[in-house]
Write an enzyme that holds these catalytic residues in place. Structure first.
Site, PDB file in Angstrom:
ATOM      1  N   GLY A  11       0.817  -1.204   0.000  1.00  0.00           N
ATOM      2  CA  GLY A  11       0.000   0.000   0.000  1.00  0.00           C
ATOM      3  C   GLY A  11       0.853   1.256   0.000  1.00  0.00           C
ATOM      4  O   GLY A  11       1.907   1.299   0.632  1.00  0.00           O
ATOM      5  N   ARG A  25      19.596  10.872  -3.360  1.00  0.00           N
ATOM      6  CA  ARG A  25      20.576  11.952  -3.166  1.00  0.00           C
ATOM      7  C   ARG A  25      21.677  11.568  -2.183  1.00  0.00           C
ATOM      8  O   ARG A  25      22.830  11.974  -2.354  1.00  0.00           O
ATOM      9  CB  ARG A  25      19.848  13.227  -2.738  1.00  0.00           C
ATOM     10  CG  ARG A  25      18.902  13.715  -3.840  1.00  0.00           C
ATOM     11  CD  ARG A  25      18.444  15.122  -3.677  1.00  0.00           C
ATOM     12  NE  ARG A  25      17.732  15.565  -4.879  1.00  0.00           N
ATOM     13  CZ  ARG A  25      17.355  16.811  -5.111  1.00  0.00           C
ATOM     14  NH1 ARG A  25      17.632  17.758  -4.228  1.00  0.00           N
ATOM     15  NH2 ARG A  25      16.718  17.120  -6.228  1.00  0.00           N
ATOM     16  N   ARG A  72       1.174  -5.167  -5.439  1.00  0.00           N
ATOM     17  CA  ARG A  72       1.352  -6.384  -4.648  1.00  0.00           C
ATOM     18  C   ARG A  72       1.692  -7.515  -5.625  1.00  0.00           C
ATOM     19  O   ARG A  72       1.113  -7.591  -6.699  1.00  0.00           O
ATOM     20  CB  ARG A  72       0.092  -6.704  -3.840  1.00  0.00           C
ATOM     21  CG  ARG A  72      -0.320  -5.543  -2.937  1.00  0.00           C
ATOM     22  CD  ARG A  72      -1.476  -5.898  -2.038  1.00  0.00           C
ATOM     23  NE  ARG A  72      -2.036  -4.724  -1.384  1.00  0.00           N
ATOM     24  CZ  ARG A  72      -1.543  -4.159  -0.289  1.00  0.00           C
ATOM     25  NH1 ARG A  72      -0.467  -4.675   0.285  1.00  0.00           N
ATOM     26  NH2 ARG A  72      -2.112  -3.098   0.250  1.00  0.00           N
ATOM     27  N   GLY A 102       5.521  -2.157   3.980  1.00  0.00           N
ATOM     28  CA  GLY A 102       5.120  -2.714   5.260  1.00  0.00           C
ATOM     29  C   GLY A 102       5.636  -4.117   5.494  1.00  0.00           C
ATOM     30  O   GLY A 102       6.665  -4.525   4.938  1.00  0.00           O
ATOM     31  N   ASP A 103       4.893  -4.866   6.285  1.00  0.00           N
ATOM     32  CA  ASP A 103       5.329  -6.189   6.717  1.00  0.00           C
ATOM     33  C   ASP A 103       5.583  -7.139   5.546  1.00  0.00           C
ATOM     34  O   ASP A 103       6.602  -7.839   5.509  1.00  0.00           O
ATOM     35  CB  ASP A 103       4.270  -6.781   7.656  1.00  0.00           C
ATOM     36  CG  ASP A 103       4.680  -8.117   8.236  1.00  0.00           C
ATOM     37  OD1 ASP A 103       5.572  -8.144   9.093  1.00  0.00           O
ATOM     38  OD2 ASP A 103       4.110  -9.144   7.823  1.00  0.00           O
ATOM     39  N   THR A 126       3.858   2.606   5.817  1.00  0.00           N
ATOM     40  CA  THR A 126       2.486   2.123   5.962  1.00  0.00           C
ATOM     41  C   THR A 126       1.747   3.054   6.902  1.00  0.00           C
ATOM     42  O   THR A 126       2.263   3.388   7.982  1.00  0.00           O
ATOM     43  CB  THR A 126       2.427   0.680   6.502  1.00  0.00           C
ATOM     44  OG1 THR A 126       1.088   0.373   6.889  1.00  0.00           O
ATOM     45  CG2 THR A 126       3.341   0.474   7.691  1.00  0.00           C
ATOM     46  N   ILE A 127       0.542   3.474   6.536  1.00  0.00           N
ATOM     47  CA  ILE A 127      -0.178   4.431   7.367  1.00  0.00           C
ATOM     48  C   ILE A 127      -0.694   3.797   8.654  1.00  0.00           C
ATOM     49  O   ILE A 127      -1.044   4.516   9.600  1.00  0.00           O
ATOM     50  CB  ILE A 127      -1.347   5.083   6.605  1.00  0.00           C
ATOM     51  CG1 ILE A 127      -2.452   4.069   6.306  1.00  0.00           C
ATOM     52  CG2 ILE A 127      -0.875   5.778   5.342  1.00  0.00           C
ATOM     53  CD1 ILE A 127      -3.740   4.704   5.822  1.00  0.00           C
ATOM     54  N   ASP A 128      -0.732   2.471   8.727  1.00  0.00           N
ATOM     55  CA  ASP A 128      -1.359   1.807   9.876  1.00  0.00           C
ATOM     56  C   ASP A 128      -0.525   1.864  11.156  1.00  0.00           C
ATOM     57  O   ASP A 128      -1.050   1.593  12.238  1.00  0.00           O
ATOM     58  CB  ASP A 128      -1.645   0.342   9.544  1.00  0.00           C
ATOM     59  CG  ASP A 128      -2.768   0.187   8.536  1.00  0.00           C
ATOM     60  OD1 ASP A 128      -3.701   1.002   8.573  1.00  0.00           O
ATOM     61  OD2 ASP A 128      -2.709  -0.741   7.708  1.00  0.00           O
ATOM     62  N   ASP A 130       1.692  -0.229  12.161  1.00  0.00           N
ATOM     63  CA  ASP A 130       1.526  -1.563  12.732  1.00  0.00           C
ATOM     64  C   ASP A 130       2.799  -2.407  12.734  1.00  0.00           C
ATOM     65  O   ASP A 130       2.727  -3.638  12.826  1.00  0.00           O
ATOM     66  CB  ASP A 130       0.423  -2.312  11.990  1.00  0.00           C
ATOM     67  CG  ASP A 130       0.688  -2.433  10.493  1.00  0.00           C
ATOM     68  OD1 ASP A 130       1.664  -1.829   9.996  1.00  0.00           O
ATOM     69  OD2 ASP A 130      -0.079  -3.135   9.806  1.00  0.00           O
ATOM     70  N   ARG A 155     -17.903  17.647  12.833  1.00  0.00           N
ATOM     71  CA  ARG A 155     -18.462  18.246  14.055  1.00  0.00           C
ATOM     72  C   ARG A 155     -19.357  19.438  13.714  1.00  0.00           C
ATOM     73  O   ARG A 155     -20.402  19.645  14.343  1.00  0.00           O
ATOM     74  CB  ARG A 155     -17.343  18.687  14.988  1.00  0.00           C
ATOM     75  CG  ARG A 155     -16.783  17.548  15.809  1.00  0.00           C
ATOM     76  CD  ARG A 155     -16.054  18.034  17.043  1.00  0.00           C
ATOM     77  NE  ARG A 155     -15.536  16.918  17.815  1.00  0.00           N
ATOM     78  CZ  ARG A 155     -16.242  16.209  18.679  1.00  0.00           C
ATOM     79  NH1 ARG A 155     -17.523  16.492  18.858  1.00  0.00           N
ATOM     80  NH2 ARG A 155     -15.692  15.216  19.358  1.00  0.00           N
ATOM     81  N   ARG A 163     -26.902  15.524  15.750  1.00  0.00           N
ATOM     82  CA  ARG A 163     -26.688  14.136  15.366  1.00  0.00           C
ATOM     83  C   ARG A 163     -25.429  13.557  16.000  1.00  0.00           C
ATOM     84  O   ARG A 163     -24.526  14.275  16.409  1.00  0.00           O
ATOM     85  CB  ARG A 163     -26.568  14.023  13.842  1.00  0.00           C
ATOM     86  CG  ARG A 163     -27.886  14.181  13.100  1.00  0.00           C
ATOM     87  CD  ARG A 163     -27.647  14.228  11.617  1.00  0.00           C
ATOM     88  NE  ARG A 163     -28.899  14.319  10.866  1.00  0.00           N
ATOM     89  CZ  ARG A 163     -28.985  14.715   9.608  1.00  0.00           C
ATOM     90  NH1 ARG A 163     -27.881  15.057   8.953  1.00  0.00           N
ATOM     91  NH2 ARG A 163     -30.150  14.766   9.002  1.00  0.00           N
ATOM     92  N   ARG A 172      -7.165  -2.597  10.444  1.00  0.00           N
ATOM     93  CA  ARG A 172      -7.775  -3.915  10.660  1.00  0.00           C
ATOM     94  C   ARG A 172      -7.308  -4.544  11.968  1.00  0.00           C
ATOM     95  O   ARG A 172      -8.091  -5.116  12.708  1.00  0.00           O
ATOM     96  CB  ARG A 172      -7.435  -4.849   9.486  1.00  0.00           C
ATOM     97  CG  ARG A 172      -8.184  -4.529   8.206  1.00  0.00           C
ATOM     98  CD  ARG A 172      -8.003  -5.638   7.170  1.00  0.00           C
ATOM     99  NE  ARG A 172      -8.702  -5.344   5.937  1.00  0.00           N
ATOM    100  CZ  ARG A 172      -8.165  -4.697   4.912  1.00  0.00           C
ATOM    101  NH1 ARG A 172      -6.904  -4.283   4.988  1.00  0.00           N
ATOM    102  NH2 ARG A 172      -8.869  -4.467   3.820  1.00  0.00           N
ATOM    103  N   GLY A 186     -11.098  14.962  20.033  1.00  0.00           N
ATOM    104  CA  GLY A 186     -12.068  15.034  21.113  1.00  0.00           C
ATOM    105  C   GLY A 186     -13.234  14.076  20.960  1.00  0.00           C
ATOM    106  O   GLY A 186     -14.349  14.361  21.425  1.00  0.00           O
ATOM    107  N   LYS A 214     -26.502  17.408  25.706  1.00  0.00           N
ATOM    108  CA  LYS A 214     -25.479  17.235  24.662  1.00  0.00           C
ATOM    109  C   LYS A 214     -26.061  16.362  23.562  1.00  0.00           C
ATOM    110  O   LYS A 214     -26.272  15.160  23.754  1.00  0.00           O
ATOM    111  CB  LYS A 214     -24.216  16.599  25.238  1.00  0.00           C
ATOM    112  CG  LYS A 214     -23.085  16.426  24.233  1.00  0.00           C
ATOM    113  CD  LYS A 214     -21.836  15.895  24.913  1.00  0.00           C
ATOM    114  CE  LYS A 214     -20.749  15.524  23.922  1.00  0.00           C
ATOM    115  NZ  LYS A 214     -20.310  16.643  23.093  1.00  0.00           N
ATOM    116  N   ARG A 253      -4.961   7.545   2.676  1.00  0.00           N
ATOM    117  CA  ARG A 253      -3.629   7.227   2.149  1.00  0.00           C
ATOM    118  C   ARG A 253      -3.022   8.374   1.348  1.00  0.00           C
ATOM    119  O   ARG A 253      -1.826   8.373   1.073  1.00  0.00           O
ATOM    120  CB  ARG A 253      -3.705   5.996   1.246  1.00  0.00           C
ATOM    121  CG  ARG A 253      -3.774   4.687   2.001  1.00  0.00           C
ATOM    122  CD  ARG A 253      -3.528   3.562   1.021  1.00  0.00           C
ATOM    123  NE  ARG A 253      -3.677   2.259   1.637  1.00  0.00           N
ATOM    124  CZ  ARG A 253      -3.715   1.129   0.974  1.00  0.00           C
ATOM    125  NH1 ARG A 253      -3.631   1.148  -0.349  1.00  0.00           N
ATOM    126  NH2 ARG A 253      -3.847  -0.020   1.590  1.00  0.00           N
TER     127      ARG A 253
END
Length: 321
Positions: A11, A25, A72, A102-103, A126-128, A130, A155, A163, A172, A186, A214, A253
């Site tokens: 990813g 460089r 992949r 990643g892994d 990897t953004i996770d 993990d 918000r 709502r 995951r 918050g 609230k 991502r």
């Protein structure tokens, strides 16, 4: 070492381009030739390789994604696929690799190193967030800020309509994106795969919140923590609230990498090239611990046990009351 290659696999993550730029460089500063391998391990097998110079990586540090493309590759999970990749490297005279991913990417690098003696340095992209051996991975900070921006926007509209909003984020098996963005935004409820939660308790809390006046609340759900539709249906029925779902998906991502991701990418890439240059070094995963850039042999990195940040989770729980 005179010739090295660089690739991105799996990813995409913001900061990958910054890591490629710093790899090229730094290597050229040390007198090395650098080859960019497009589409990860697939490109290594099929020979999608181009020599890179300093100008090849101009004006990419601020761009998300990866200009080398990524994919992949199931074939590279096999010995025969790895052998094809090794033969490509031999044909170009490439002696070592910087791999960003990643892994799965790191397991491919370890296999190439173990089976064919190619020295590989892994940069965690990897953004996770993990990968247990490092405090942070490339793209995580940017992804959290992307989610935080969405929370801020949501918000405004949910307060206007009285709502409850549920925002589903990636994660995951690792709930760090939900935890960090939820705490910073918050959020009243943060649902992550690492910790159990009670929907009856949440429903009761939403009812009490409404009685206190609230009328808007934020739920941040990591995708691995439960089915969003089932959660919303249950809470709507048992708390009498109007919950709207926002699924961010792959928006997380993309985007220009934050300062933190650009600096982390740069520091890791410099370390990776220095490790390749050092004849005594071994194939390793590069990362950060306590603001120090580290290099951990792949096997050791894989065996690290991930620790969950209970202090942050407890802080979020306390502040949501």
């Amino acid at each position: 070492m005179k010739k090295i290659g660089v690739l991105t696999s799996g990813g995409d993550a913001p900061g990958m381009n910054a890591a490629i730029r710093a790899t090229v460089r730094t290597a050229r500063y040390f007198g090395m030739q650098v080859y960019g391998i497009e589409r990860g391990w697939e490109g290594l097998i099929t020979g999608q390789i181009t020599e890179l110079e300093n100008r090849s990586v101009s004006d990419i540090i601020q761009r998300g994604g990866t200009f080398l493309k990524t994919a992949r590759c199931a074939e590279f999970m096999t010995y025969e696929g790895q052998k094809k990749g090794s033969m490509t490297l031999d044909a170009y005279g490439i002696e070592g690799l910087v791999v960003i991913g990643g892994d799965g990417t790191f397991h491919g690098a370890k296999a190439l190193s173990d089976n064919f003696g190619v020295k590989c340095m892994g940069i965690p992209g990897t953004i996770d967030n993990d990968l247990a051996y490092t405090d942070y991975t490339l793209g995580f900070d940017t992804a959290v800020n992307t989610v935080l921006s969405a929370i801020n926007n949501l918000r405004d509209t949910m307060q206007s309509h009285d709502r409850v909003s549920l925002i589903e984020v990636m994660g995951r098996h690792c709930g760090d994106i939900a935890l960090y963005s939820g705490l910073a935004g918050g959020a009243e409820y943060i649902l992550i795969p690492e910790r159990p939660y009670d929907l009856d308790e949440i429903a009761s809390s939403l009812i009490k919140s409404k009685l206190r006046g609230k009328t808007s609340n934020m739920i941040v759900l990591a995708e691995g923590a439960g089915n969003r539709d089932e959660i919303v249906a249950y809470l709507n029925e048992n708390a009498g609230v109007d919950i709207k779902i926002t699924h961010l998906g792959h928006v997380q991502r993309g985007g220009s990498p934050t300062m933190s991701d650009r600096i982390l990418a740069t520091r890791c890439a410099v370390k990776a090239v220095e490790m390749l240059k050092d004849d005594s070094s071994v194939s390793s995963a590069i990362g950060i611990k306590g603001n120090e850039i580290i290099a951990v042999p792949f096997e050791e990195a894989f065996n690290c046990k991930r620790t969950f940040n209970d202090d942050l989770y407890e802080a979020a729980r306390i502040l949501s009351k």
